[in-house]
Design a protein around this motif. Structure first.
Motif, PDB file in Angstrom:
ATOM      1  N   GLY A 103      12.778  16.951 -19.294  1.00 37.14           N
ATOM      2  CA  GLY A 103      12.298  18.283 -18.959  1.00 37.14           C
ATOM      3  C   GLY A 103      13.081  19.315 -19.739  1.00 37.14           C
ATOM      4  N   PRO A 104      12.759  20.583 -19.562  1.00 42.15           N
ATOM      5  CA  PRO A 104      13.423  21.630 -20.343  1.00 42.15           C
ATOM      6  C   PRO A 104      14.907  21.802 -20.002  1.00 42.15           C
ATOM      7  CG  PRO A 104      11.962  22.591 -18.706  1.00 42.15           C
ATOM      8  CD  PRO A 104      11.720  21.122 -18.694  1.00 42.15           C
ATOM      9  N   ASN A 105      15.345  21.430 -18.805  1.00 45.95           N
ATOM     10  CA  ASN A 105      16.740  21.628 -18.412  1.00 45.95           C
ATOM     11  C   ASN A 105      17.541  20.331 -18.344  1.00 45.95           C
ATOM     12  OD1 ASN A 105      16.386  24.385 -18.120  1.00 45.95           O
ATOM     13  ND2 ASN A 105      15.732  24.193 -15.993  1.00 45.95           N
ATOM     14  N   ASP A 106      16.951  19.194 -18.684  1.00 43.90           N
ATOM     15  CA  ASP A 106      17.645  17.913 -18.546  1.00 43.90           C
ATOM     16  C   ASP A 106      18.906  17.832 -19.404  1.00 43.90           C
ATOM     17  OD1 ASP A 106      15.876  17.077 -16.689  1.00 43.90           O
ATOM     18  OD2 ASP A 106      14.810  15.658 -17.980  1.00 43.90           O
ATOM     19  N   ALA A 107      18.842  18.302 -20.632  1.00 46.89           N
ATOM     20  CA  ALA A 107      20.010  18.222 -21.508  1.00 46.89           C
ATOM     21  C   ALA A 107      21.156  19.056 -20.934  1.00 46.89           C
ATOM     22  CB  ALA A 107      19.657  18.711 -22.915  1.00 46.89           C
ATOM     23  N   ARG A 108      20.840  20.243 -20.434  1.00 49.63           N
ATOM     24  CA  ARG A 108      21.887  21.104 -19.859  1.00 49.63           C
ATOM     25  C   ARG A 108      22.477  20.462 -18.602  1.00 49.63           C
ATOM     26  NH1 ARG A 108      21.363  27.153 -17.383  1.00 49.63           N
ATOM     27  NH2 ARG A 108      23.540  27.328 -16.820  1.00 49.63           N
ATOM     28  N   MET A 109      21.643  19.890 -17.763  1.00 48.68           N
ATOM     29  CA  MET A 109      22.114  19.271 -16.523  1.00 48.68           C
ATOM     30  C   MET A 109      23.021  18.070 -16.818  1.00 48.68           C
ATOM     31  SD  MET A 109      21.046  21.047 -14.006  1.00 48.68           S
ATOM     32  CE  MET A 109      21.208  20.004 -12.596  1.00 48.68           C
ATOM     33  N   GLN A 110      22.742  17.321 -17.866  1.00 48.59           N
ATOM     34  CA  GLN A 110      23.563  16.164 -18.206  1.00 48.59           C
ATOM     35  C   GLN A 110      24.888  16.584 -18.826  1.00 48.59           C
ATOM     36  OE1 GLN A 110      21.088  13.708 -20.654  1.00 48.59           O
ATOM     37  NE2 GLN A 110      19.901  12.962 -18.928  1.00 48.59           N
ATOM     38  N   GLU A 111      24.941  17.730 -19.483  1.00 48.73           N
ATOM     39  CA  GLU A 111      26.166  18.181 -20.123  1.00 48.73           C
ATOM     40  C   GLU A 111      27.071  18.989 -19.188  1.00 48.73           C
ATOM     41  OE1 GLU A 111      27.190  17.269 -23.152  1.00 48.73           O
ATOM     42  OE2 GLU A 111      25.396  16.056 -23.297  1.00 48.73           O
ATOM     43  N   ASP A 112      26.494  19.555 -18.112  1.00 50.89           N
ATOM     44  CA  ASP A 112      27.293  20.355 -17.191  1.00 50.89           C
ATOM     45  C   ASP A 112      28.330  19.499 -16.496  1.00 50.89           C
ATOM     46  OD1 ASP A 112      26.118  22.740 -17.714  1.00 50.89           O
ATOM     47  OD2 ASP A 112      24.820  22.766 -15.938  1.00 50.89           O
ATOM     48  N   VAL A 113      29.509  20.082 -16.266  1.00 48.91           N
ATOM     49  CA  VAL A 113      30.599  19.415 -15.572  1.00 48.91           C
ATOM     50  C   VAL A 113      30.883  20.218 -14.304  1.00 48.91           C
ATOM     51  CG1 VAL A 113      33.012  18.728 -15.735  1.00 48.91           C
ATOM     52  CG2 VAL A 113      31.551  18.602 -17.747  1.00 48.91           C
ATOM     53  N   PRO A 133      29.604   5.607 -22.362  1.00 53.33           N
ATOM     54  CA  PRO A 133      28.180   5.295 -22.279  1.00 53.33           C
ATOM     55  C   PRO A 133      27.404   6.276 -21.411  1.00 53.33           C
ATOM     56  CG  PRO A 133      29.492   3.627 -21.151  1.00 53.33           C
ATOM     57  CD  PRO A 133      30.440   4.557 -21.835  1.00 53.33           C
ATOM     58  N   ALA A 134      28.053   6.951 -20.487  1.00 54.70           N
ATOM     59  CA  ALA A 134      27.356   7.917 -19.641  1.00 54.70           C
ATOM     60  C   ALA A 134      26.952   9.153 -20.433  1.00 54.70           C
ATOM     61  CB  ALA A 134      28.241   8.310 -18.467  1.00 54.70           C
ATOM     62  N   ARG A 135      27.653   9.442 -21.520  1.00 54.19           N
ATOM     63  CA  ARG A 135      27.354  10.621 -22.326  1.00 54.19           C
ATOM     64  C   ARG A 135      26.355  10.342 -23.448  1.00 54.19           C
ATOM     65  NH1 ARG A 135      28.961  15.755 -21.221  1.00 54.19           N
ATOM     66  NH2 ARG A 135      30.961  15.837 -20.208  1.00 54.19           N
ATOM     67  N   GLU A 136      26.047   9.074 -23.721  1.00 58.97           N
ATOM     68  CA  GLU A 136      25.129   8.761 -24.809  1.00 58.97           C
ATOM     69  C   GLU A 136      23.725   9.222 -24.451  1.00 58.97           C
ATOM     70  OE1 GLU A 136      25.384   4.649 -25.808  1.00 58.97           O
ATOM     71  OE2 GLU A 136      27.501   4.764 -26.287  1.00 58.97           O
ATOM     72  N   LYS A 137      23.026   9.651 -25.448  1.00 54.02           N
ATOM     73  CA  LYS A 137      21.665  10.130 -25.242  1.00 54.02           C
ATOM     74  C   LYS A 137      20.752   8.961 -24.905  1.00 54.02           C
ATOM     75  CE  LYS A 137      22.737  14.296 -26.410  1.00 54.02           C
ATOM     76  NZ  LYS A 137      22.922  15.287 -25.428  1.00 54.02           N
ATOM     77  N   LYS A 138      19.932   9.162 -23.908  1.00 53.13           N
ATOM     78  CA  LYS A 138      18.961   8.148 -23.506  1.00 53.13           C
ATOM     79  C   LYS A 138      17.694   8.367 -24.325  1.00 53.13           C
ATOM     80  CE  LYS A 138      21.512   6.850 -19.973  1.00 53.13           C
ATOM     81  NZ  LYS A 138      22.661   6.130 -20.259  1.00 53.13           N
ATOM     82  N   ILE A 139      17.234   7.310 -24.966  1.00 52.28           N
ATOM     83  CA  ILE A 139      16.045   7.397 -25.800  1.00 52.28           C
ATOM     84  C   ILE A 139      14.862   6.854 -25.005  1.00 52.28           C
ATOM     85  CG2 ILE A 139      14.949   6.590 -27.932  1.00 52.28           C
ATOM     86  CD1 ILE A 139      17.741   6.398 -29.134  1.00 52.28           C
ATOM     87  N   GLY A 140      13.744   7.546 -25.091  1.00 52.95           N
ATOM     88  CA  GLY A 140      12.532   7.074 -24.441  1.00 52.95           C
ATOM     89  C   GLY A 140      12.357   7.573 -23.011  1.00 52.95           C
ATOM     90  N   ARG A 141      13.203   8.464 -22.559  1.00 58.69           N
ATOM     91  CA  ARG A 141      13.042   9.014 -21.213  1.00 58.69           C
ATOM     92  C   ARG A 141      12.235  10.293 -21.279  1.00 58.69           C
ATOM     93  NH1 ARG A 141      18.468   9.896 -18.221  1.00 58.69           N
ATOM     94  NH2 ARG A 141      16.988  10.739 -16.742  1.00 58.69           N
ATOM     95  N   ASP A 142      11.502  10.556 -20.225  1.00 55.48           N
ATOM     96  CA  ASP A 142      10.809  11.837 -20.124  1.00 55.48           C
ATOM     97  C   ASP A 142      11.860  12.906 -19.860  1.00 55.48           C
ATOM     98  OD1 ASP A 142       8.336  10.637 -20.460  1.00 55.48           O
ATOM     99  OD2 ASP A 142       8.066  10.307 -18.313  1.00 55.48           O
TER     100      ASP A 142
END
Length: 66
Positions: free
Chosen positions: A52-62, A41-50
């Motif tokens: 930013g341009p780097n949010d996807a990269r920050m969530q995928e970084d390990v 569930p931590a990796r699922e995409k959050k719908i309806g959140r604001d």
């Protein structure tokens, strides 16, 4: 005395894997050897959140220690 031997119950067997340091077991009798697909569930995409341009990269970084 009779020489009747009871049939041995099915068991897991050890199988050597060529080129590998580890052996593996055959599936246990009466089990389903196909893996279950677990979702994280931590990796699922959050719908309806604001976002930013780097949010996807920050969530995928390990972190490097993982």
């Amino acid at each position: 005395m009779s020489d009747q031997t009871s049939p041995e119950p099915e068991r897991q067997r050890i199988v050597r894997v060529p080129g590998s340091r580890r052996a593996r077991l055959t599936p246990a009798p009466g089990t389903d050897p196909s893996p279950e697909v677990a979702t994280n569930p931590a990796r699922e995409k959050k719908i309806g959140r604001d976002a930013g341009p780097n949010d996807a990269r920050m969530q995928e970084d390990v972190p490097p220690h993982y």
